[in-house]
Design a protein around this motif. Structure first.
Motif, PDB file in Angstrom:
ATOM      1  N   THR A 152       4.919 -13.775  36.991  1.00 27.92           N
ATOM      2  CA  THR A 152       4.342 -13.025  38.112  1.00 27.92           C
ATOM      3  C   THR A 152       3.269 -13.862  38.803  1.00 27.92           C
ATOM      4  O   THR A 152       3.213 -13.926  40.037  1.00 27.92           O
ATOM      5  CB  THR A 152       3.737 -11.690  37.609  1.00 27.92           C
ATOM      6  OG1 THR A 152       4.732 -10.984  36.893  1.00 27.92           O
ATOM      7  CG2 THR A 152       3.252 -10.830  38.758  1.00 27.92           C
ATOM      8  N   ASN A 206      10.900 -16.906  42.175  1.00 30.23           N
ATOM      9  CA  ASN A 206      11.506 -15.572  42.170  1.00 30.23           C
ATOM     10  C   ASN A 206      12.746 -15.542  41.270  1.00 30.23           C
ATOM     11  O   ASN A 206      12.963 -14.588  40.524  1.00 30.23           O
ATOM     12  CB  ASN A 206      11.870 -15.156  43.599  1.00 30.23           C
ATOM     13  CG  ASN A 206      12.173 -13.674  43.707  1.00 30.23           C
ATOM     14  OD1 ASN A 206      11.570 -12.869  43.002  1.00 30.23           O
ATOM     15  ND2 ASN A 206      13.102 -13.315  44.558  1.00 30.23           N
ATOM     16  N   LEU A 255      13.263 -13.211  37.923  1.00 32.10           N
ATOM     17  CA  LEU A 255      14.393 -12.301  37.697  1.00 32.10           C
ATOM     18  C   LEU A 255      15.140 -12.635  36.403  1.00 32.10           C
ATOM     19  O   LEU A 255      15.534 -11.743  35.661  1.00 32.10           O
ATOM     20  CB  LEU A 255      15.364 -12.347  38.881  1.00 32.10           C
ATOM     21  CG  LEU A 255      14.843 -11.745  40.191  1.00 32.10           C
ATOM     22  CD1 LEU A 255      15.795 -12.054  41.335  1.00 32.10           C
ATOM     23  CD2 LEU A 255      14.656 -10.247  40.066  1.00 32.10           C
ATOM     24  N   LEU A 279      13.344 -11.274  33.317  1.00 25.24           N
ATOM     25  CA  LEU A 279      13.147  -9.824  33.180  1.00 25.24           C
ATOM     26  C   LEU A 279      14.060  -9.294  32.080  1.00 25.24           C
ATOM     27  O   LEU A 279      15.112  -9.882  31.806  1.00 25.24           O
ATOM     28  CB  LEU A 279      13.506  -9.106  34.492  1.00 25.24           C
ATOM     29  CG  LEU A 279      12.504  -9.180  35.633  1.00 25.24           C
ATOM     30  CD1 LEU A 279      13.074  -8.458  36.850  1.00 25.24           C
ATOM     31  CD2 LEU A 279      11.162  -8.571  35.262  1.00 25.24           C
ATOM     32  N   GLN A 328      14.632  -3.745  33.502  1.00 32.70           N
ATOM     33  CA  GLN A 328      13.854  -4.170  34.675  1.00 32.70           C
ATOM     34  C   GLN A 328      14.769  -4.859  35.695  1.00 32.70           C
ATOM     35  O   GLN A 328      14.621  -4.689  36.898  1.00 32.70           O
ATOM     36  CB  GLN A 328      12.725  -5.130  34.263  1.00 32.70           C
ATOM     37  CG  GLN A 328      11.802  -4.589  33.187  1.00 32.70           C
ATOM     38  CD  GLN A 328      10.848  -3.534  33.706  1.00 32.70           C
ATOM     39  OE1 GLN A 328      10.662  -3.372  34.900  1.00 32.70           O
ATOM     40  NE2 GLN A 328      10.243  -2.792  32.798  1.00 32.70           N
ATOM     41  N   ARG A 329      15.719  -5.651  35.161  1.00 33.07           N
ATOM     42  CA  ARG A 329      16.657  -6.360  36.040  1.00 33.07           C
ATOM     43  C   ARG A 329      17.557  -5.361  36.777  1.00 33.07           C
ATOM     44  O   ARG A 329      17.877  -5.546  37.936  1.00 33.07           O
ATOM     45  CB  ARG A 329      17.493  -7.341  35.218  1.00 33.07           C
ATOM     46  CG  ARG A 329      17.908  -8.567  36.037  1.00 33.07           C
ATOM     47  CD  ARG A 329      18.679  -9.548  35.211  1.00 33.07           C
ATOM     48  NE  ARG A 329      17.858 -10.128  34.149  1.00 33.07           N
ATOM     49  CZ  ARG A 329      18.327 -10.447  32.951  1.00 33.07           C
ATOM     50  NH1 ARG A 329      19.579 -10.262  32.650  1.00 33.07           N
ATOM     51  NH2 ARG A 329      17.529 -10.987  32.051  1.00 33.07           N
ATOM     52  N   MET A 356      15.574  -3.859  39.561  1.00 32.25           N
ATOM     53  CA  MET A 356      15.469  -4.843  40.657  1.00 32.25           C
ATOM     54  C   MET A 356      16.789  -4.945  41.421  1.00 32.25           C
ATOM     55  O   MET A 356      16.797  -5.019  42.646  1.00 32.25           O
ATOM     56  CB  MET A 356      15.113  -6.228  40.095  1.00 32.25           C
ATOM     57  CG  MET A 356      13.688  -6.349  39.679  1.00 32.25           C
ATOM     58  SD  MET A 356      12.620  -6.408  41.131  1.00 32.25           S
ATOM     59  CE  MET A 356      11.040  -6.397  40.347  1.00 32.25           C
ATOM     60  N   MET A 388      17.182  -4.292  45.271  1.00 39.12           N
ATOM     61  CA  MET A 388      17.611  -5.365  46.169  1.00 39.12           C
ATOM     62  C   MET A 388      18.902  -5.004  46.911  1.00 39.12           C
ATOM     63  O   MET A 388      19.062  -5.333  48.077  1.00 39.12           O
ATOM     64  CB  MET A 388      17.784  -6.677  45.394  1.00 39.12           C
ATOM     65  CG  MET A 388      16.445  -7.275  44.987  1.00 39.12           C
ATOM     66  SD  MET A 388      16.553  -8.947  44.361  1.00 39.12           S
ATOM     67  CE  MET A 388      17.414  -8.702  42.862  1.00 39.12           C
ATOM     68  N   TYR A 407      12.299  -1.965  49.903  1.00 42.75           N
ATOM     69  CA  TYR A 407      12.241  -2.599  48.584  1.00 42.75           C
ATOM     70  C   TYR A 407      11.130  -1.981  47.731  1.00 42.75           C
ATOM     71  O   TYR A 407      11.321  -1.691  46.545  1.00 42.75           O
ATOM     72  CB  TYR A 407      12.026  -4.104  48.759  1.00 42.75           C
ATOM     73  CG  TYR A 407      12.051  -4.886  47.476  1.00 42.75           C
ATOM     74  CD1 TYR A 407      13.221  -4.975  46.723  1.00 42.75           C
ATOM     75  CD2 TYR A 407      10.923  -5.545  47.015  1.00 42.75           C
ATOM     76  CE1 TYR A 407      13.246  -5.694  45.542  1.00 42.75           C
ATOM     77  CE2 TYR A 407      10.945  -6.262  45.832  1.00 42.75           C
ATOM     78  CZ  TYR A 407      12.107  -6.334  45.106  1.00 42.75           C
ATOM     79  OH  TYR A 407      12.133  -7.037  43.927  1.00 42.75           O
ATOM     80  N   ASN A 456      11.824   0.250  44.427  1.00 46.34           N
ATOM     81  CA  ASN A 456      11.249  -0.219  43.167  1.00 46.34           C
ATOM     82  C   ASN A 456      10.465   0.887  42.471  1.00 46.34           C
ATOM     83  O   ASN A 456      10.606   1.099  41.261  1.00 46.34           O
ATOM     84  CB  ASN A 456      10.307  -1.395  43.454  1.00 46.34           C
ATOM     85  CG  ASN A 456      10.733  -2.628  42.705  1.00 46.34           C
ATOM     86  OD1 ASN A 456      10.934  -2.564  41.506  1.00 46.34           O
ATOM     87  ND2 ASN A 456      10.867  -3.729  43.414  1.00 46.34           N
ATOM     88  N   HIS A 504      11.501   2.677  38.892  1.00 44.63           N
ATOM     89  CA  HIS A 504      10.632   2.742  37.716  1.00 44.63           C
ATOM     90  C   HIS A 504      10.406   4.187  37.274  1.00 44.63           C
ATOM     91  O   HIS A 504      10.335   4.470  36.094  1.00 44.63           O
ATOM     92  CB  HIS A 504       9.302   2.027  37.994  1.00 44.63           C
ATOM     93  CG  HIS A 504       9.403   0.545  37.805  1.00 44.63           C
ATOM     94  ND1 HIS A 504       9.638  -0.319  38.849  1.00 44.63           N
ATOM     95  CD2 HIS A 504       9.350  -0.221  36.688  1.00 44.63           C
ATOM     96  CE1 HIS A 504       9.712  -1.559  38.369  1.00 44.63           C
ATOM     97  NE2 HIS A 504       9.526  -1.524  37.073  1.00 44.63           N
TER      98      HIS A 504
END
Lengths: 67, 136
Positions: free
Chosen positions: B15, B65, B69, B72, B76-77, B80, B84, B124, B128, B132
């Motif tokens: 991050t 980035n 990814l 992750l 989490q992937r 994402m 995306m 996005y 996101n 979550h």
């Protein structure tokens, strides 16, 4: 899919963060698996089975209500 | 409970790396956009250097980035990927409709790429947060 992750973790007195560390995933992922909101992949399920030294089917069971 | 690598540590490192490259890209973009006019009076050599630095920072951001990814975990992937996917769809539909609106005189102003980027960024962000929450 149902699982006994929460029970097995509690028996060992591990926190979600400790289990997440051992399985190399985030704490949020452990929380989601325990609540049945996310089904782990086979490699992750096998990793959990190895960690708890149990057969995979004793940790994860098919949720028949989903059928 | 032995561990090969700590997920949280790797994620925090990735991050920070992504934040660094994103900041570098934004700053170099500002330099490439404004410096030729306000600092070096359209000196071609300096402008080319500015643009090349911006492209290099953009490449660094892309690679950071990608690594973010890759490292992750699977949930989490998945979050994402869903975010995306939605962002790409909204960007495509909004972008093409936006251009069409100008062609058929529904709007008077020239479509700006920055407006599409803003819509994609908001999409996005919302996707996101929703992702979550879904797995909380």
């Amino acid at each position: 899919m149902k699982n006994r992750l929460k029970v097995l973790r509690a028996e060992r007195d591990w926190t979600q963060a400790q289990l997440a560390d051992a399985l190399n995933v985030s704490r949020q992922t452990i929380n989601a698996i325990e609540k049945g909101k996310f089904d782990p992949s086979l490699p992750l399920a096998f990793k959990a089975a190895r960690l708890f030294k149990m057969p995979i089917e004793e940790i994860f069971q098919e949720d028949t209500e989903e059928q | 409970m032995n561990k090969v690598k700590n997920y949280t540590t790797v994620n925090q490192k990735n991050t920070k790396k992504l934040m660094f490259w994103t900041a570098a890209w934004v700053i170099s973009m500002a330099i490439a956009a404004f410096a030729p006019r306000f600092i070096w009076d359209f000196n071609t050599t300096l402008t080319i250097i500015g643009v090349l630095l911006n492209i290099a920072a953009g490449l660094g951001m892309l690679l950071a980035n990608r690594q973010y990814l890759i490292d992750l975990d699977e949930m989490q992937r998945k979050i994402m990927l869903e975010a995306m996917g939605l962002t790409l769809g909204v960007g495509l539909v909004f972008g093409l409709s936006y251009e069409l609106f100008e062609d058929i005189k529904l709007i008077n102003s020239e479509p700006e790429i920055s407006h599409v980027v803003i819509v994609m960024a908001i999409t996005y962000l919302i996707a996101n947060i929703k992702g979550h929450r879904k797995y909380q």
